[in-house]
Design a protein around this motif. Sequence first.
Motif, short mmCIF file in Angstrom:
data_model
loop_
_atom_site.label_atom_id
_atom_site.label_comp_id
_atom_site.label_asym_id
_atom_site.label_seq_id
_atom_site.Cartn_x
_atom_site.Cartn_y
_atom_site.Cartn_z
N SER A 11 36.11 51.36 14.20
CA SER A 11 37.32 51.78 14.91
C SER A 11 36.99 52.68 16.09
O SER A 11 37.58 52.56 17.16
CB SER A 11 38.28 52.48 13.96
N LYS A 12 36.02 53.59 15.93
CA LYS A 12 35.62 54.44 17.04
C LYS A 12 34.98 53.61 18.15
O LYS A 12 35.24 53.83 19.33
CB LYS A 12 34.62 55.50 16.57
N ARG A 13 34.15 52.67 17.75
CA ARG A 13 33.49 51.79 18.72
C ARG A 13 34.53 50.98 19.48
O ARG A 13 34.50 50.89 20.71
CB ARG A 13 32.54 50.85 18.00
N ASP A 14 35.50 50.42 18.76
CA ASP A 14 36.53 49.59 19.39
C ASP A 14 37.42 50.42 20.31
O ASP A 14 37.82 49.97 21.39
CB ASP A 14 37.38 48.89 18.34
N LYS A 15 37.73 51.65 19.90
CA LYS A 15 38.55 52.53 20.74
C LYS A 15 37.83 52.84 22.05
O LYS A 15 38.42 52.81 23.12
CB LYS A 15 38.85 53.83 19.99
N ARG A 16 36.54 53.13 21.95
CA ARG A 16 35.75 53.42 23.15
C ARG A 16 35.70 52.22 24.08
O ARG A 16 35.87 52.36 25.30
CB ARG A 16 34.32 53.80 22.72
N ALA A 18 37.87 49.75 24.23
CA ALA A 18 39.21 49.50 24.75
C ALA A 18 39.51 50.43 25.93
O ALA A 18 40.10 50.01 26.93
CB ALA A 18 40.25 49.69 23.65
N THR A 19 39.10 51.68 25.82
CA THR A 19 39.30 52.64 26.91
C THR A 19 38.53 52.18 28.14
O THR A 19 39.06 52.19 29.26
CB THR A 19 38.83 54.04 26.49
N HIS A 22 40.24 49.18 29.67
CA HIS A 22 41.50 49.55 30.30
C HIS A 22 41.25 50.18 31.67
O HIS A 22 41.94 49.86 32.64
CB HIS A 22 42.28 50.52 29.41
#
Length: 55
Positions: A11-16, A18-19, A22
């Motif tokens: 989840s941390k990897r995916d959030k990074r 995604a940012t 974006h």
Amino acid sequence: MAVPKKKTSKSKRDKRRATWRHKAAVEAQKAISLGKSILSGRSRFVYPTAEEEES
């Protein structure tokens, strides 16, 4: 003695990621918008033209 780092969660990897994606999408949209405004002639952006470069 060296200690291995903890594994980063997905989840941390995916959030990074995604940012990062974006930010890239926003910059691409700005570039497209600027290009369209330059082509339409309604731009306040100052850029050299071919005539100015030759002289």
